[in-house]
Design a protein around this motif. Structure first.
Motif, PDB file in Angstrom:
ATOM      1  N   GLY A   1      -6.261   7.373 124.601  1.00  0.00           N
ATOM      2  CA  GLY A   1      -7.187   7.247 123.469  1.00  0.00           C
ATOM      3  C   GLY A   1      -6.908   8.300 122.407  1.00  0.00           C
ATOM      4  O   GLY A   1      -6.911   8.013 121.204  1.00  0.00           O
ATOM      5  N   ALA A   2      -6.655   9.535 122.858  1.00  0.00           N
ATOM      6  CA  ALA A   2      -6.331  10.605 121.915  1.00  0.00           C
ATOM      7  C   ALA A   2      -5.020  10.312 121.191  1.00  0.00           C
ATOM      8  O   ALA A   2      -4.888  10.579 119.981  1.00  0.00           O
ATOM      9  N   TYR A   3      -4.048   9.746 121.906  1.00  0.00           N
ATOM     10  CA  TYR A   3      -2.767   9.371 121.301  1.00  0.00           C
ATOM     11  C   TYR A   3      -2.979   8.311 120.221  1.00  0.00           C
ATOM     12  O   TYR A   3      -2.450   8.418 119.103  1.00  0.00           O
ATOM     13  N   ALA A   4      -3.775   7.299 120.542  1.00  0.00           N
ATOM     14  CA  ALA A   4      -4.023   6.237 119.569  1.00  0.00           C
ATOM     15  C   ALA A   4      -4.729   6.775 118.329  1.00  0.00           C
ATOM     16  O   ALA A   4      -4.364   6.451 117.190  1.00  0.00           O
ATOM     17  N   ALA A   5      -5.753   7.600 118.540  1.00  0.00           N
ATOM     18  CA  ALA A   5      -6.518   8.134 117.403  1.00  0.00           C
ATOM     19  C   ALA A   5      -5.643   9.035 116.527  1.00  0.00           C
ATOM     20  O   ALA A   5      -5.664   8.939 115.286  1.00  0.00           O
ATOM     21  N   ALA A   6      -4.855   9.916 117.150  1.00  0.00           N
ATOM     22  CA  ALA A   6      -4.020  10.845 116.380  1.00  0.00           C
ATOM     23  C   ALA A   6      -2.942  10.102 115.607  1.00  0.00           C
ATOM     24  O   ALA A   6      -2.639  10.433 114.448  1.00  0.00           O
ATOM     25  N   THR A   7      -2.372   9.073 116.225  1.00  0.00           N
ATOM     26  CA  THR A   7      -1.311   8.320 115.548  1.00  0.00           C
ATOM     27  C   THR A   7      -1.869   7.519 114.384  1.00  0.00           C
ATOM     28  O   THR A   7      -1.280   7.491 113.292  1.00  0.00           O
ATOM     29  N   ALA A   8      -3.010   6.882 114.603  1.00  0.00           N
ATOM     30  CA  ALA A   8      -3.626   6.102 113.516  1.00  0.00           C
ATOM     31  C   ALA A   8      -3.973   6.995 112.336  1.00  0.00           C
ATOM     32  O   ALA A   8      -3.864   6.573 111.170  1.00  0.00           O
ATOM     33  N   ALA A   9      -4.370   8.232 112.617  1.00  0.00           N
ATOM     34  CA  ALA A   9      -4.742   9.158 111.537  1.00  0.00           C
ATOM     35  C   ALA A   9      -3.551   9.950 111.003  1.00  0.00           C
ATOM     36  O   ALA A   9      -3.684  10.671 110.008  1.00  0.00           O
ATOM     37  N   GLY A  10      -2.387   9.825 111.657  1.00  0.00           N
ATOM     38  CA  GLY A  10      -1.226  10.605 111.240  1.00  0.00           C
ATOM     39  C   GLY A  10      -1.404  12.097 111.444  1.00  0.00           C
ATOM     40  O   GLY A  10      -0.835  12.906 110.709  1.00  0.00           O
ATOM     41  N   ASN A  11      -2.187  12.493 112.464  1.00  0.00           N
ATOM     42  CA  ASN A  11      -2.527  13.893 112.710  1.00  0.00           C
ATOM     43  C   ASN A  11      -1.544  14.496 113.723  1.00  0.00           C
ATOM     44  O   ASN A  11      -1.642  14.249 114.931  1.00  0.00           O
ATOM     45  N   ILE A  12      -0.594  15.280 113.238  1.00  0.00           N
ATOM     46  CA  ILE A  12       0.455  15.840 114.086  1.00  0.00           C
ATOM     47  C   ILE A  12      -0.108  16.801 115.123  1.00  0.00           C
ATOM     48  O   ILE A  12       0.268  16.763 116.301  1.00  0.00           O
ATOM     49  N   ASP A  13      -1.024  17.672 114.727  1.00  0.00           N
ATOM     50  CA  ASP A  13      -1.585  18.647 115.669  1.00  0.00           C
ATOM     51  C   ASP A  13      -2.340  17.944 116.797  1.00  0.00           C
ATOM     52  O   ASP A  13      -2.229  18.311 117.973  1.00  0.00           O
ATOM     53  N   ALA A  14      -3.146  16.938 116.432  1.00  0.00           N
ATOM     54  CA  ALA A  14      -3.894  16.191 117.453  1.00  0.00           C
ATOM     55  C   ALA A  14      -2.950  15.433 118.378  1.00  0.00           C
ATOM     56  O   ALA A  14      -3.211  15.295 119.580  1.00  0.00           O
ATOM     57  N   LEU A  15      -1.846  14.958 117.813  1.00  0.00           N
ATOM     58  CA  LEU A  15      -0.875  14.240 118.633  1.00  0.00           C
ATOM     59  C   LEU A  15      -0.219  15.181 119.652  1.00  0.00           C
ATOM     60  O   LEU A  15       0.006  14.799 120.807  1.00  0.00           O
ATOM     61  N   ARG A  16       0.055  16.409 119.255  1.00  0.00           N
ATOM     62  CA  ARG A  16       0.603  17.382 120.204  1.00  0.00           C
ATOM     63  C   ARG A  16      -0.371  17.604 121.371  1.00  0.00           C
ATOM     64  O   ARG A  16       0.032  17.702 122.536  1.00  0.00           O
ATOM     65  N   GLU A  17      -1.658  17.701 121.067  1.00  0.00           N
ATOM     66  CA  GLU A  17      -2.662  17.897 122.117  1.00  0.00           C
ATOM     67  C   GLU A  17      -2.729  16.680 123.032  1.00  0.00           C
ATOM     68  O   GLU A  17      -2.886  16.809 124.257  1.00  0.00           O
ATOM     69  N   ALA A  18      -2.602  15.488 122.441  1.00  0.00           N
ATOM     70  CA  ALA A  18      -2.630  14.271 123.254  1.00  0.00           C
ATOM     71  C   ALA A  18      -1.444  14.234 124.216  1.00  0.00           C
ATOM     72  O   ALA A  18      -1.579  13.784 125.366  1.00  0.00           O
ATOM     73  N   ILE A  19      -0.291  14.692 123.762  1.00  0.00           N
ATOM     74  CA  ILE A  19       0.897  14.717 124.617  1.00  0.00           C
ATOM     75  C   ILE A  19       0.657  15.612 125.833  1.00  0.00           C
ATOM     76  O   ILE A  19       1.048  15.266 126.960  1.00  0.00           O
ATOM     77  N   VAL A  20      -0.006  16.751 125.632  1.00  0.00           N
ATOM     78  CA  VAL A  20      -0.316  17.642 126.746  1.00  0.00           C
ATOM     79  C   VAL A  20      -1.239  16.936 127.746  1.00  0.00           C
ATOM     80  O   VAL A  20      -1.047  17.010 128.970  1.00  0.00           O
ATOM     81  N   THR A  21      -2.258  16.227 127.236  1.00  0.00           N
ATOM     82  CA  THR A  21      -3.192  15.507 128.112  1.00  0.00           C
ATOM     83  C   THR A  21      -2.465  14.430 128.911  1.00  0.00           C
ATOM     84  O   THR A  21      -2.705  14.259 130.114  1.00  0.00           O
ATOM     85  N   LEU A  22      -1.571  13.702 128.249  1.00  0.00           N
ATOM     86  CA  LEU A  22      -0.801  12.657 128.935  1.00  0.00           C
ATOM     87  C   LEU A  22       0.109  13.266 129.995  1.00  0.00           C
ATOM     88  O   LEU A  22       0.263  12.704 131.087  1.00  0.00           O
ATOM     89  N   ALA A  23       0.698  14.403 129.682  1.00  0.00           N
ATOM     90  CA  ALA A  23       1.570  15.073 130.658  1.00  0.00           C
ATOM     91  C   ALA A  23       0.770  15.507 131.880  1.00  0.00           C
ATOM     92  O   ALA A  23       1.237  15.384 133.026  1.00  0.00           O
ATOM     93  N   ASP A  24      -0.443  16.011 131.677  1.00  0.00           N
ATOM     94  CA  ASP A  24      -1.285  16.416 132.793  1.00  0.00           C
ATOM     95  C   ASP A  24      -1.642  15.233 133.691  1.00  0.00           C
ATOM     96  O   ASP A  24      -1.855  15.398 134.894  1.00  0.00           O
ATOM     97  N   ALA A  25      -1.711  14.034 133.087  1.00  0.00           N
ATOM     98  CA  ALA A  25      -2.032  12.824 133.860  1.00  0.00           C
ATOM     99  C   ALA A  25      -0.794  12.222 134.509  1.00  0.00           C
ATOM    100  O   ALA A  25      -0.889  11.209 135.205  1.00  0.00           O
ATOM    101  N   GLY A  26       0.388  12.822 134.296  1.00  0.00           N
ATOM    102  CA  GLY A  26       1.623  12.329 134.902  1.00  0.00           C
ATOM    103  C   GLY A  26       2.205  11.111 134.217  1.00  0.00           C
ATOM    104  O   GLY A  26       3.124  10.480 134.744  1.00  0.00           O
TER     105      GLY A  26
ATOM    106  N   ARG B   1       6.881   8.234 124.669  1.00  0.00           N
ATOM    107  CA  ARG B   1       6.550   7.391 123.516  1.00  0.00           C
ATOM    108  C   ARG B   1       5.791   8.176 122.455  1.00  0.00           C
ATOM    109  O   ARG B   1       6.035   8.018 121.246  1.00  0.00           O
ATOM    110  N   ALA B   2       4.877   9.026 122.902  1.00  0.00           N
ATOM    111  CA  ALA B   2       4.126   9.840 121.943  1.00  0.00           C
ATOM    112  C   ALA B   2       5.033  10.846 121.253  1.00  0.00           C
ATOM    113  O   ALA B   2       4.857  11.145 120.057  1.00  0.00           O
ATOM    114  N   ALA B   3       6.029  11.373 121.990  1.00  0.00           N
ATOM    115  CA  ALA B   3       6.980  12.308 121.375  1.00  0.00           C
ATOM    116  C   ALA B   3       7.813  11.594 120.311  1.00  0.00           C
ATOM    117  O   ALA B   3       8.116  12.171 119.248  1.00  0.00           O
ATOM    118  N   ILE B   4       8.184  10.349 120.584  1.00  0.00           N
ATOM    119  CA  ILE B   4       8.930   9.569 119.578  1.00  0.00           C
ATOM    120  C   ILE B   4       8.057   9.350 118.345  1.00  0.00           C
ATOM    121  O   ILE B   4       8.514   9.486 117.201  1.00  0.00           O
TER     122      ILE B   4
END
Length: 857
Positions: free
Chosen positions: A697-722, A729-732
């Motif tokens: 959800g954080a990945y979708a919201a950050a990408t839709a808003a074009g928010n680079i900082d929020a996208l970095r945080e989403a990547i960390v959350t996704l990594a924690d979830a394995g 995909r989020a890094a791309i």
């Protein structure tokens, strides 16, 4: 790579690399495996590279003629009236013919006459030869064979084609895709031998073995055999003596049997002869001593119709005993082992149908009907046979009768796509079997959950006699929670339940594994799903097999283990018990399989899978990947961004929050910006109890808003979830946003890191093509980049591409400017990693032709 090499390119590369390293190569494989073709392709490759090649071929008809092979190759040829050459003369003639650096390519080396072998081994002692030899497997190894005399050398096996390679061969010949179940049966019947695959694809349409329906080629019959295929199979059995011919026929009739049974069926000398000839295989993937059967299985179909009458008698005598059937669950057999076990499973299922039909015919009842119905579905029996069981089986006031009605309702709703008829069956059951209302209402709610929307939990109070109904209602309650992303509540509920009936217990287990996946414990979820898949295979329940197989594919793909996920998808689609069984899990496997194939850069195989999704009678399912229109839209075109966002809203309105969040990620990767449905999906994800959905959800919201900082945080959350695949995909996506912000060098660094950290995914070139599309190299620039890893100078590049040196330099400058990567060495590196060209040279095509396609669920 030459286009002519096709599916054999990998083994040609391997052989050529060994020869380039100064090693001789011995290529082994059965007839029909492409040995001769590989030898010819290797010779062509070497000659193209300027290496002198001497071709020699063995011929069994000439084995008693001295120096026949060398003479046929033009070495030391004597006049018709001249004397026969001596060994010394032939060695001298051979020495003159084999100049420095010459590579000998010797096809059918096991059929060389001994005089030629002697001359070749003699010249090898004088000066070390480089040779590429081919032969069948030789067990035991003969002392006078050429392959023992040439060293140092390596042995390479002719390849058994993987299913996507089988599809590539068939598609090239047939001009259209092959239905997944039929494709798997071709792969299994042929054992992946390229010669037999080509024979079926070529002869099949003309003999009725293959029929085209709705744009897909299918095998309409249980077997892929036709008498016209005999000429392709007979070379495999040529040379058998009468005892081996009888034994092979007997083994064809019995099918693969445990090793101890094979020793009772056939004398040891006969078994040894079949093993030595390469026709018998021993697979150890089953329990105990494994199974012994004919390889490739198509030989069995041939021998059943053309084999020895005495062999048929041997088989009948053996089968007269009430032998036990081998129960096994395949681990992950491949190639010949997979073909053997597949053949064994088919025989077992046919036996099960016959036994169940006898029991039901003698005593028609729900108790005898249910095993027959399962067996009929597992063998893709015609609808009229199931209709007959429904019509002729009387109802009684029993749990089994209620469950039989639930089975019929499920079949009508999911397999036939007739939800109205399914509900009518359940309504009639409520009138006739009120004691078991919980089973019938639970089945209705589960069907609605699978096909329409998340229903309210039925308010019916289970009767004490209706234990299955209580279990089914518990399953419905848990799946409602998981659909909403309430993982911990679902876990607590599931832990309080201990269902005993096979089907509710299987669904309960599926939900336990899904809770682990959504809860961020991917490894435990994958391992659990694999264990349950093994149990489902043992029970033979096609619905549960597909449910657990779908969860394996989903978990492995989220974890970024794309190679394993692809194998799991193929194993499910090729399973004899589910090859023709269509439900929402089957749609999910096909969809996820097509997406994985695209991520791996295998667009043709992706198109094959995607073209089959449209055959599903139910367009939507509750879980990720169960939306047919994402990969196989009814209109023939991929949904627009607006339509995709509306689909997200529709999923959320139906109560499928989990599936809706996955679709929201797909939508933003395709280019959706601020949208009410994307915003809603992201908001609902935040309120779930799923670390995975939080990150998505954080990945979708950050990408839709074009928010680079929020996208970095989403990547960390996704990594924690394995969720490594979504991290990649989020890094791309992050790299694309960085490029749009003008930070090209930083974007290139992001892609470098993403490529390195996604190594577990294996082949993943297709996953990165969104970035390549955004970079937008021209066709000429792509061509220049493709050649860079080979290390040519600018001048040689210009010569190869028929350009001026200045033009090449201009292209290199433009590539650096577009990618943010400078220096030939770094450009060459990215050309083999995240900027690797797609196999078809086009980054912008998907299975249905939509240029915005990415690899989301």
């Amino acid at each position: 790579m030459s286009d002519r090499e096709g599916v054999l390119a990998r083994v040609v590369d391997e052989v050529a690399d060994y020869v380039g390293a100064g090693l001789s190569v011995h290529l082994v494989g059965p007839r029909g495996s492409g040995r001769s073709e590989i030898c010819a392709l290797v010779a062509d490759r070497l000659e193209d590279e300027g290496v002198p090649v001497l071709h020699v071929s063995g011929h069994r008809a000439w084995q008693n003629e001295p120096f026949a092979a060398l003479t046929a190759a033009g070495i030391g040829t004597a006049t018709p009236a001249g004397p026969r050459r001596t060994i010394g003369e032939m060695t001298t003639a051979l020495s003159k013919q084999v100049s420095s650096g010459t590579v000998l390519v010797i096809d059918d080396a096991d059929a060389l006459d001994t005089y030629s072998v002697g001359a070749l081994r003699n010249i090898h002692r004088q000066r070390r030869l480089l040779a590429v030899t081919s032969s069948r497997h030789q067990h035991p190894v003969a002392e006078n064979t050429l392959m023992v005399g040439i060293a140092p050398s390596v042995q390479v096996r002719a390849p058994a084609l993987e299913v996507d390679q089988v599809h590539e061969v068939c598609r090239e010949i047939l001009g259209a895709p092959v239905e997944a179940g039929s494709l798997a049966r071709i792969a299994m019947a042929t054992g992946g031998l390229v010669g037999l695959v080509r024979a079926i694809a070529t002869v099949g349409p003309r003999t009725g073995v293959l029929e085209q329906l709705d744009g897909l080629w299918r095998l309409p019959r249980r077997t892929g055999w036709a008498p016209e295929l005999a000429s392709a199979v007979e070379p495999l059995v040529a040379g058998l003596d009468q005892d081996a011919w009888d034994g092979a026929t007997a083994l064809a009739v019995t099918g693969p049997v445990p090793l101890d049974e094979a020793e009772k069926l056939l004398e040891r000398t006969v078994l040894d002869a079949l093993f030595a000839h390469g026709l018998a295989r021993h697979s150890e993937d089953g329990p105990g001593s494994g199974v012994v059967g004919l390889y490739p299985p198509l030989i069995g179909d041939y021998l059943i119709t053309e084999g020895s009458a005495f062999g048929l008698v041997i088989a009948r005598n053996h089968l007269a005993a009430d032998q036990r059937l081998l129960d096994y669950a395949t681990h992950r057999p491949r190639g010949a082992d997979a073909a053997l076990l597949h053949q064994r499973t088919q025989r077992q299922m046919a036996d099960e149908v016959a036994r169940a039909r006898r029991a039901w015919t003698e005593t028609p009842s729900a108790e005898t009907a249910l095993p027959l119905l399962v067996a009929l579905r597992n063998t893709a029996a015609p609808r009229d046979q199931i209709d007959e069981v429904e019509r002729r089986t009387p109802l009684a006031d029993t749990q089994e009768s209620a469950w039989m009605l639930a089975w019929f309702a499920t079949w009508k709703a999911v397999e036939l796509g007739d939800l109205k008829a399914a509900k009518a069956v359940l309504d009639d059951g409520l009138t006739r079997l009120p004691t078991f209302a919980a089973t019938l209402e639970g089945a209705r709610a589960h069907l609605q959950f699978q096909t329409e929307y998340v229903p309210e939990l039925p308010s019916v109070e289970p009767d004490p006699r209706d234990a299955t109904g209580a279990e089914l209602l518990g399953v419905v309650a848990a799946e409602r929670l998981l659909a909403a992303g309430m993982v911990e509540q679902a876990r607590n509920l599931l832990e309080s339940q201990q269902p005993q009936h096979l089907h509710p217990a299987g669904l309960h287990a599926f939900l336990v594994g899904l809770a682990d996946v959504l809860g961020g414990d991917l490894e435990r979820g994958i391992d659990f799903a694999r264990d349950q898949l093994q149990r489902a295979n043992e029970s033979g329940d096609a619905m549960l097999i597909q449910a657990h197989a779908y969860l394996c594919v989903l978990g492995l793909s989220i974890a970024g283990r794309l190679t394993e996920a692809s194998q799991a998808a193929f194993q499910s689609l090729s399973s004899s018990s589910v090859a023709a069984y269509r439900d929402v899990a089957h749609t999910g496997i096909l969809t996820l399989g097509a997406e994985i194939a695209m991520a791996q850069g295998r667009p043709e195989y992706a198109r094959s899978l995607a073209s089959q999704i449209g055959g599903a009678k139910v367009a939507f399912g509750p879980w990720p990947g169960m939306v047919a229109s994402i990969m196989a839209p009814p209109s023939g075109r991929m949904p627009s961004l607006k339509e995709l966002c509306e689909l997200v809203g529709q999923r959320l309105d139906a109560g499928y929050v989990t599936g809706g969040v996955f679709l929201a990620v797909e939508a933003v990767e395709r280019g959706a910006n601020e949208n009410k449905h994307i915003t809603r999906a992201a908001s609902l994800a935040t309120g779930t109890e799923s670390p995975l959905l939080h990150g998505m959800g954080a990945y979708a919201a950050a990408t839709a808003a074009g928010n680079i900082d929020a996208l970095r945080e989403a990547i960390v959350t996704l990594a924690d979830a394995g969720a490594l695949v979504f991290v990649t995909r989020a890094a791309i996506t992050l790299a694309i946003l960085q490029r749009e912000a003008g930070d090209l060098a930083e974007a290139a660094d992001t892609l470098d890191i993403a490529w390195e950290r996604s190594e577990i995914s294996g082949n993943r070139a297709g996953l990165f093509r969104r970035a390549a599309t955004h970079i937008g190299l021209s066709a000429r620039e792509s061509e220049v980049l493709r050649l860079l890893p080979d290390g040519p100078t600018t001048a040689s590049l210009a010569a190869d591409l028929e350009m001026s040196t200045r033009t090449v330099e201009t292209h290199l400058h433009n590539i650096s400017r577009k990618t943010g990567v400078s220096g030939r060495e770094d450009l060459a590196r990215v050309a083999t990693t995240w900027l690797r060209p797609a196999p078809d040279g086009d980054y912008s095509r998907d299975p249905s032709g939509d240029r915005h396609f990415t690899n989301g669920s």
